[in-house]
Design a protein around this motif. Structure first.
Motif, PDB file in Angstrom:
ATOM      1  N   THR A   5       0.832  -1.198   0.000  1.00  0.00           N
ATOM      2  CA  THR A   5       0.000   0.000   0.000  1.00  0.00           C
ATOM      3  C   THR A   5       0.873   1.256   0.000  1.00  0.00           C
ATOM      4  OG1 THR A   5      -0.091  -0.103   2.396  1.00  0.00           O
ATOM      5  CG2 THR A   5      -1.938  -1.088   1.195  1.00  0.00           C
ATOM      6  N   TRP A   6       0.307   2.304  -0.589  1.00  0.00           N
ATOM      7  CA  TRP A   6       1.012   3.585  -0.701  1.00  0.00           C
ATOM      8  C   TRP A   6       0.665   4.449   0.505  1.00  0.00           C
ATOM      9  CZ3 TRP A   6      -0.412   8.743  -1.020  1.00  0.00           C
ATOM     10  CH2 TRP A   6       0.536   9.634  -1.533  1.00  0.00           C
ATOM     11  N   HIS A   7       1.678   5.060   1.103  1.00  0.00           N
ATOM     12  CA  HIS A   7       1.424   5.913   2.268  1.00  0.00           C
ATOM     13  C   HIS A   7       1.984   7.316   2.118  1.00  0.00           C
ATOM     14  CE1 HIS A   7      -0.363   2.953   5.068  1.00  0.00           C
ATOM     15  NE2 HIS A   7       0.252   2.119   4.253  1.00  0.00           N
ATOM     16  N   GLY A   8       2.649   7.588   1.026  1.00  0.00           N
ATOM     17  CA  GLY A   8       3.224   8.911   0.824  1.00  0.00           C
ATOM     18  C   GLY A   8       4.454   8.761  -0.043  1.00  0.00           C
ATOM     19  N   ASP A  11       7.126   5.999   0.439  1.00  0.00           N
ATOM     20  CA  ASP A  11       6.649   5.276   1.618  1.00  0.00           C
ATOM     21  C   ASP A  11       5.593   4.254   1.187  1.00  0.00           C
ATOM     22  OD1 ASP A  11       5.759   4.382   4.056  1.00  0.00           O
ATOM     23  OD2 ASP A  11       5.099   6.344   4.802  1.00  0.00           O
ATOM     24  N   VAL A  12       6.059   3.051   0.917  1.00  0.00           N
ATOM     25  CA  VAL A  12       5.119   1.958   0.682  1.00  0.00           C
ATOM     26  C   VAL A  12       5.281   0.957   1.815  1.00  0.00           C
ATOM     27  CG1 VAL A  12       5.216   2.246  -1.837  1.00  0.00           C
ATOM     28  CG2 VAL A  12       6.648   0.525  -0.740  1.00  0.00           C
ATOM     29  N   ARG A  13       4.200   0.281   2.153  1.00  0.00           N
ATOM     30  CA  ARG A  13       4.230  -0.673   3.258  1.00  0.00           C
ATOM     31  C   ARG A  13       3.430  -1.908   2.873  1.00  0.00           C
ATOM     32  NH1 ARG A  13       2.283   3.834   7.737  1.00  0.00           N
ATOM     33  NH2 ARG A  13       3.753   5.427   7.030  1.00  0.00           N
ATOM     34  N   ASP A  15       0.566  -4.058   4.254  1.00  0.00           N
ATOM     35  CA  ASP A  15      -0.479  -3.945   5.277  1.00  0.00           C
ATOM     36  C   ASP A  15      -1.457  -5.120   5.189  1.00  0.00           C
ATOM     37  OD1 ASP A  15       0.337  -1.478   6.268  1.00  0.00           O
ATOM     38  OD2 ASP A  15      -0.958  -0.335   4.894  1.00  0.00           O
ATOM     39  N   SER A  53      -4.376   8.009  -2.749  1.00  0.00           N
ATOM     40  CA  SER A  53      -4.835   8.150  -1.368  1.00  0.00           C
ATOM     41  C   SER A  53      -4.050   7.173  -0.517  1.00  0.00           C
ATOM     42  CB  SER A  53      -6.318   7.799  -1.251  1.00  0.00           C
ATOM     43  OG  SER A  53      -7.072   8.577  -2.135  1.00  0.00           O
ATOM     44  N   GLU A  54      -3.815   7.570   0.721  1.00  0.00           N
ATOM     45  CA  GLU A  54      -3.108   6.674   1.620  1.00  0.00           C
ATOM     46  C   GLU A  54      -3.867   5.349   1.701  1.00  0.00           C
ATOM     47  OE1 GLU A  54      -1.816   8.322   5.335  1.00  0.00           O
ATOM     48  OE2 GLU A  54      -0.671   6.493   5.730  1.00  0.00           O
ATOM     49  N   GLY A  55      -3.126   4.255   1.559  1.00  0.00           N
ATOM     50  CA  GLY A  55      -3.745   2.934   1.628  1.00  0.00           C
ATOM     51  C   GLY A  55      -4.056   2.322   0.274  1.00  0.00           C
TER      52      GLY A  55
END
Ligand SMILES: NC(=O)c1ccc[n+]([C@@H]2O[C@H](COP(=O)([O-])OP(=O)(O)OC[C@H]3O[C@@H](n4cnc5c(N)ncnc54)[C@H](O)[C@@H]3O)[C@@H](O)[C@H]2O)c1
Ligand SMILES: [Zn+2]
Ligand SMILES: [Zn+2]
Length: 393
Positions: A5-8, A11-13, A15, A53-55
């Motif tokens: 997921t994209w967080h900025g 910044d990918v994580r 989740d 969008s975040e997520g």
């Protein structure tokens, strides 16, 4: 399920997110076994934040095993092995009938006046959850799946999602005449594969990049290569010298809007300010921050009456172009997202009958999905010899 997921910016994580379910009768759910990381993902990672969008779940180069199908889906069944094209297309509209799947009228994103919806690729393209995940909901599954045989490793087929049709279309759109020469700008996965395809078709290929292992790999396939670092100011002259003083018949731009690049002008300064570490090297500044650099080179390099084929993604609406030069040189320009389904039948024999394009050794890195953050970082930095990364959920 687990998903990237994209967080900025950068910044990918990985989740926990809800498992996808069948919503429309034309849907399918696919359990992903391999999923590629693409130069296009780097644009999201770096500059396209305003459209995410975040997520948001990223990824558009997946393949796997069908888990479940909607009531309208009859050509695939649970247990089948499929590759999922990066765009959704219906297969029965005016555009699909002409092989223009990226313009599919069933999935076009009217809100932003854009073409067909894409997996994991911003609001502009429908904000559809992407394929860097354990499971994927595939809308319009009647046309948005490519059935492939069980048995051979994923590497054989996974590039049908994007790299192969994109490179194939790039070469087709370049219109290289028999006995002709193509210059391929950018030797990432797309330019590398385009070089392999053009060589396979018997064309002369001159590849250009600034990353030594990318140059070496394409040279190893039989292309001539030029290191941009040696030709900062004379790339066009150097290539004309190699092509009877005239320039090549065709140029493929496989660079596009660099992740650490910028569109020039006002935004350029903003973006340069945002990315000082990536572009400390002055050449990287020129190659990477002027996102029109490759396109300008292409216009300079191509011979009069030749063709420029643009595979690299551009996003600027006000980019200054040398229209006089384009007009005077009588240059043809052909571009766009790859129409995946349009090319599959032509490519498939090269995957099932031997491996003339070398797809089985194409990935330089294979990592578990859990290592996505590291993989994005490595790929963006072109570190550790990374040219193509596959993730395995
Ligand atoms: N049209 C499509 O359907 C489609 C599909 C996939 C990818 N793409 C686009 O294709 C482009 C390439 O994708 P990729 O996965 O190979 O990405 P990548 O970022 O790995 O490759 C780009 C390469 O260009 C090189 N480069 C940078 N500036 C250059 C210059 N001025 N001259 C020559 N080389 C230069 C970089 O060193 C890098 O090796 C991206 O813009 C991506 O978004 C388009
Ligand atoms: Zn891609
Ligand atoms: Zn359609």
């Amino acid at each position: 399920m687990r998903a990237v997921t994209w967080h900025g910016r950068r910044d990918v994580r990985v989740d926990n997110v809800d498992d996808p379910t069948i919503i429309e009768p034309t849907d399918a759910i696919v359990r992903i076994t391999s999923t590629g990381l693409c130069g296009s993902d780097l644009h999201l990672y770096e500059v396209m934040g305003p459209f995410l969008s975040e997520g948001d779940i990223l990824g558009h180069e997946p393949m796997g095993i069908v888990e479940e199908v909607g009531s309208a889906i009859t050509h695939i069944a649970p247990g089948d092995r499929v590759v999922v094209p990066f765009q959704m297309s219906c297969g029965h509209c005016f555009m699909c009938d002409q092989g223009l799947n990226t313009q599919c009228e069933t999935t076009q994103v009217h809100e932003y006046d854009k073409g067909a919806a894409l997996f994991g690729y911003t609001k502009l393209y429908g904000q559809v959850p992407g394929g860097q995940a354990e499971f994927l909901r595939v809308p319009q599954a009647q046309n948005t799946t490519i059935k492939v045989p069980h048995g051979p490793p994923d590497d054989r087929f996974v590039y049908l999602s994007d790299v192969l049709p994109t490179a194939w279309q790039g070469v087709a759109y370049a219109g290289i005449p028999e006995g002709g020469t193509v210059v391929v700008l950018g030797l990432g996965p797309i330019g590398d594969m385009a070089s392999r395809i053009a060589l396979h078709q018997g064309r002369r290929v001159i590849g250009v990049d600034l990353v030594p292992e990318r140059l070496a790999r394409v040279r190893g396939r039989g292309a001539e290569v030029l290191d941009l670092r040696d030709h900062e100011d004379d790339l066009g002259d150097a290539i004309r010298e190699m092509t009877a003083g005239r320039g090549p018949d065709s140029v493929i731009d496989a660079v596009g809007m660099e992740a650490h690049g910028s569109p020039g002008g006002k935004l350029a300064h903003l973006l340069v300010a945002l990315t000082p570490d990536k572009i400390a090297d002055p050449l990287m500044q020129r190659a990477g921050t002027d996102r029109l650099n490759a396109l300008y080179s292409a216009i300079d390099i191509v011979r009069r009456g030749g063709t420029i084929s643009i595979s690299g993604v551009y996003g600027g609406e006000t980019a200054p172009l040398p229209l006089f030069t384009l007009f005077d040189k009588q240059i043809q320009v052909h571009m766009g997202q790859a129409n995946v389904k349009r090319w599959v039948d032509e490519i498939m024999p090269l995957l099932t009958d031997g491996d003339p394009l070398g797809v089985e050794q194409f990935a330089t890195h294979k990592v578990p999905l859990e290592k996505a953050a590291e993989a994005y970082d490595t790929f963006q930095k072109k570190a550790d010899g990374a040219i193509k990364i596959l993730m395995q959920p």
